[in-house]
Design an enzyme around this catalytic site. Structure first.
Site, PDB file in Angstrom:
ATOM      1  N   ASN A 115      45.150  54.863  35.983  1.00 56.91           N
ATOM      2  CA  ASN A 115      44.472  55.235  36.599  1.00 56.91           C
ATOM      3  C   ASN A 115      45.210  54.678  37.995  1.00 56.91           C
ATOM      4  OD1 ASN A 115      44.485  52.738  35.818  1.00 56.91           O
ATOM      5  ND2 ASN A 115      42.203  52.634  36.590  1.00 56.91           N
ATOM      6  N   GLY A 188      44.944  48.553  29.756  1.00 54.04           N
ATOM      7  CA  GLY A 188      44.620  49.661  29.514  1.00 54.04           C
ATOM      8  C   GLY A 188      43.028  49.448  29.223  1.00 54.04           C
ATOM      9  N   GLU A 210      45.805  42.998  30.289  1.00 54.45           N
ATOM     10  CA  GLU A 210      44.726  43.306  31.607  1.00 54.45           C
ATOM     11  C   GLU A 210      43.920  44.481  31.410  1.00 54.45           C
ATOM     12  OE1 GLU A 210      44.215  41.477  33.830  1.00 54.45           O
ATOM     13  OE2 GLU A 210      46.367  40.248  33.871  1.00 54.45           O
ATOM     14  N   CYS A 244      39.579  49.937  36.409  1.00 53.95           N
ATOM     15  CA  CYS A 244      38.656  48.484  36.187  1.00 53.95           C
ATOM     16  C   CYS A 244      38.408  47.267  36.257  1.00 53.95           C
ATOM     17  CB  CYS A 244      40.135  48.105  35.232  1.00 53.95           C
ATOM     18  SG  CYS A 244      41.468  46.932  36.695  1.00 53.95           S
ATOM     19  N   GLU A 334      32.213  50.563  28.720  1.00 54.67           N
ATOM     20  CA  GLU A 334      32.856  50.695  30.177  1.00 54.67           C
ATOM     21  C   GLU A 334      32.470  51.966  30.435  1.00 54.67           C
ATOM     22  OE1 GLU A 334      36.102  49.685  33.131  1.00 54.67           O
ATOM     23  OE2 GLU A 334      36.453  48.791  31.152  1.00 54.67           O
TER      24      GLU A 334
END
Length: 457
Positions: A115, A188, A210, A244, A334
Site C-alpha cells: 500500500n 502487512g 506492523e 493501515c 479491517e
C-alpha cells in the site's frame, strides 16, 4: 536447499568483519539512500502511479518527503543515539562504571507492504542501517512497478555486500523467514504475520510486526462538523482507503449523524470533483482480488454516499454506509479500502464500549473539544496510536513512536525507536581493582556487613 542460505551466510560474514559498525559507514549509506530518492524521483512517481494510481502530490507527501525527513532526522541524531549511555551504580558495586552500549543486532530481514511500497520498505531500512546492521529487503510482489524499480536502481546506491534486495512472491517470503536472521521486520496483514511469527519461532528470531485493525473515528456532538468531516475524508480516502491507520469506521453521536454524512458528501466533491472516477487525485485498488473482496462487502448494505465501482479500472468510489446490521462483513475485519461504515452512538461511554468489542486498534481518533471526554478515551481505550481532532497527523512527528498493541502489532519504530528496535542495548560494567582486598578486614568488613544488612531489609 534454501536458495537464500548462501546470501544470509555472506551477509553474516560481512557483518562479522565489522565494516558496518563505524558511524561513517552508516552515515554514508543514509546519504546514498537520500541520493537514490532525489535522483530517481520521476521514475518513483511513475511506478507509484502505475501500482496504485497515486497522484504525484500524494506520493511525494506520503512516500518521498516522509522518507527524506526520516533520513535527515536520523543523520542529525545518529551520533548521539550511537554513543554509550552512562548509568549509575549501586553502592555495593563501587568503585565501578556502568553504561549501555548500542550494538547492531546483525543481519535482519525487512518485508515491505504494497500500500505504501516505498515508504514501508525503506523506513525500516533507514533504522536498520542507522543501527549498523546488514539487511535483506523484500518489496511486495503486488506493487510490481515499484518492486522492479527498487530491484534495478537501489543496488547502484547502497553497499551490496551489506544490503541485498530480493524480489518474488509468497514462496520467496517463506524461504526467507525460515532462515535464522537476527530480526524480522514485517508490515502487512494478520494472516501472513501469523505464518511469519511461526517460522521465526523455529529459530527463536525476534520479530517486529506492523499490522492494522479496525481503527475507529469517534465524533462527539460538540465537534465542529465541517472540519471534522474534512479531516476524516482526507485520512480515510487517501490512497483509496488502503492505509493501515485510516479510520475504519465512524462512531457518531445521533444528534449530529445526518449533519456529518452531509458534510462528508460535500467534502468529497471538494476533494475529488463531481465525477470522482475522473479525478486524477483519487487512487485505485491494488489488484482484482482485493477489489472483489471490497465490492462483496457492500452487498446488502445501506449505501448513502458513493457505492459505484468499475472492475476494469479497479475503481471503487468513496462510499459511506449507514445502518450497519449485526454480523455485517464490514465490521468483522479491517476493511482496508474506501468503504466507511457510520454507526450511531448515544455517548462517549457508548463509543468506548463499542470499540472494546473489537481487538485493540492500531489507531484511535476522537473529535471533541471536551478535554474531560478526551481524557476518558486516553484512560479507557488501548490503541497503538491516538490522535485527537485529526487523522494520520501523528505520523509526522519524529518524536513519537509508531506501532501496534495486541493484534494490531508487535514492536515499534520511527526515529529513535527504530534505531532501538534494530539495536541491542548491551549493559557493560567495569569495576576497579582498588579496595577489593581492604574490604576483607576490619573496619571495612563491618561496613560491608552493614551495607548488606541494609539492602536485605
Amino acid at each position: 536447499m534454501n536458495p537464500f542460505e548462501q546470501t544470509l551466510k555472506q551477509l553474516k560474514s560481512h557483518f562479522d568483519s565489522g565494516l558496518t559498525r563505524p558511524l561513517s559507514w552508516r552515515l554514508n549509506q543514509l546519504q546514498q539512500l537520500q541520493r537514490f530518492l532525489i535522483e530517481n524521483e520521476k521514475p518513483i512517481l511513475q511506478a507509484l502511479k502505475a501500482d496504485l494510481n497515486k497522484h504525484p502530490s500524494e506520493a511525494r507527501l506520503t512516500e518521498l518527503q516522509f522518507l527524506q525527513n526520516d533520513i535527515k532526522h536520523t543523520i542529525k541524531a545518529l551520533p548521539k543515539w550511537s554513543k554509550p549511555h552512562k548509568v549509575g551504580n549501586p553502592l555495593l558495586a563501587w568503585p565501578a562504571k556502568s553504561q549501555l552500549v548500542p550494538e547492531p543486532l546483525g543481519t535482519v530481514l525487512i518485508l515491505g507492504a504494497w500500500n505504501y511500497p516505498l515508504q514501508l520498505l525503506l523506513a525500516p531500512l533507514i533504522a536498520a542501517i542507522a543501527a549498523g546492521n546488514c539487511a535483506v529487503i523484500k518489496p511486495s510482489e503486488h506493487a510490481t512497478a515499484t518492486a522492479d524499480l527498487l530491484a534495478r536502481q537501489l543496488p547502484d546506491y547502497l553497499d551490496n555486500a551489506a544490503i541485498k534486495i530480493v524480489t518474488g512472491a509468497a514462496t520467496e517470503s517463506q524461504q526467507l523467514t525460515a532462515l535464522p536472521f537476527d530480526h524480522i521486520f514485517y508490515t502487512g496483514g494478520e494472516n501472513a504475520a501469523k505464518a511469519i511469527m511461526a517460522a521465526a519461532a523455529e529459530n527463536l528470531t525476534p520479530v517486529t510486526l506492523e499490522l492494522g485493525g479496525k481503527s475507529p473515528a469517534v465524533v462527539l456532538a460538540d465537534a465542529p462538523i465541517r472540519v471534522t468531516a474534512r479531516r476524516i475524508v482526507w485520512g480515510k480516502f487517501l490512497n483509496a482507503g488502503q492505509t493501515c491507520i485510516a479510520p475504519d469506521y465512524v462512531l457518531v453521536e445521533d444528534s449530529v449523524k445526518e449533519q456529518l454524512i452531509a458534510a462528508i458528501r460535500e467534502e468529497l466533491i471538494q476533494f475529488y470533483g463531481e465525477d470522482l472516477q475522473l479525478s486524477n487525485d483519487y487512487g485505485r485498488i491494488i489488484h482484482q482480488t482485493h477489489w472483489l473482496r471490497l465490492t462483496q462487502m457492500l452487498e446488502g448494505e445501506n449505501v448513502v454516499v458513493g457505492g459505484d465501482s468499475d472492475k476494469s479500472e479497479l475503481y471503487i468510489a468513496p462510499t459511506i454506509v449507514d445502518g450497519i446490521k449485526d454480523g455485517s462483513a464490514l465490521m468483522q475485519e479491517e476493511i482496508f479500502g474506501p468503504l466507511l461504515p457510520v454507526i450511531t452512538i448515544k455517548s462517549a461511554a457508548d463509543a468506548i464500549e463499542e470499540i472494546r468489542r473489537h481487538p485493540k486498534p492500531l489507531a484511535l481518533y476522537v473529535f471533541s473539544n471536551n478535554q474531560r471526554l478526551l481524557d476518558l478515551f486516553t484512560q479507557q481505550v488501548s490503541a497503538g496510536n491516538v490522535c485527537y481532532n485529526d487523522t494520520l497527523m501523528f505520523m509526522l512527528n519524529d518524536e513519537l513512536p509508531f506501532g501496534g498493541v495486541g493484534r494490531s502489532g508487535i514492536g515499534r519504530y520511527h526515529g529513535k525507536w527504530g534505531f532501538d528496535t534494530f539495536s541491542h542495548l548491551k549493559p557493560v560494567m567495569k569495576r576497579s581493582f582498588r579496595f577489593d582486598v581492604a574490604l576483607r578486614y576490619p573496619p571495612y568488613s563491618k561496613l560491608k556487613d552493614k551495607i548488606l544488612s541494609w539492602f536485605s531489609h
